[in-house]
Design an enzyme around this catalytic site. Structure first.
Site: not given
Length: 222
Positions: A72, A139-140, A143-144, A192, A199, A205
């Protein structure tokens, strides 16, 4: 570090909460603002310009572009990016190559950690529509990289002309598998972050800035 992106250094000074509008109920749970909303919006406009150039929308032979939005978290980013692209197309008065979009759900997070066990589920779309099109995954945050590593081969197998990724954030983390987005808004430190669609267990969000969570927030919303 991805090329042509804004790098937020590890020791960068972050904005204090009292310098921007932050909902009162979130103030105890975030340490600072990493990216104010205005900075995000300006950067999204530049990403739209880069995409416009890369896909040669001014050419009469430009293949259709199909954007796959990761649910989301990327919905806010996609909305602003899509609006910026439409403004560019209108201003340039070029033949507007069709821009379609669908949504893909990728589950790879458990709480605040990327699990590395991503599963891909298509929501409201059939992947066979990608054949003969340029595909841009929205994509927001990368990360990995595990989610994208599983998704991209699936999309290529559908006969797409090309598959590229556009991410608002690329996190510099030792957990990364090395995947780097083709279009990247910001390279950020290994914190983070929440807000602007990102979120933590469905909270934050609607926060318009991108903020760094604190330990109290992680425990409160766990």
């Amino acid at each position: 570090v991805p090329p042509n992106c804004v790098v937020i250094p590890d020791d960068a000074t972050r904005w204090q909460l009292n310098t921007f509008v932050v909902p009162t109920h979130y103030k105890p749970h975030v340490d600072s603002i990493m990216l104010p909303h205005g900075l995000i919006k300006d950067r999204v406009d530049k990403l739209a310009a880069d995409i416009f150039t890369a896909y040669d929308f001014g050419s009469p032979n430009t293949p259709p572009l199909h954007m796959l939005v990761i649910l989301k978290g990327a919905h806010e980013f996609f909305s602003d990016l899509h609006d910026a692209l439409r403004r560019l197309l209108a201003a340039q008065e070029t033949r507007q190559a069709p821009i379609g979009f669908d949504f893909v759900r990728v589950s790879s997070y458990s709480g605040s950690e990327s699990s590395g066990n991503a599963t891909v589920q298509v929501v409201g779309a059939k992947l066979d529509v990608l054949k003969g099109k340029n595909v841009l995954v929205i994509e927001d945050i990368i990360d990995t990289g595990h989610s994208m590593t599983r998704l991209i081969p699936m999309l290529r197998a559908q006969g797409a002309l090309s598959v590229k990724t556009c991410t608002l954030l690329q996190k510099r983390t030792p957990k990364s598998n090395g995947l780097i987005g083709d279009f990247v808004g910001f390279s950020i430190p290994d914190h983070f972050v929440v807000g602007y669609g990102l979120d933590y267990n469905e909270a934050f969000r609607e926060l318009i800035h991108i903020c760094v969570m604190n330990e109290a927030g992680i425990q409160f919303y766990a």
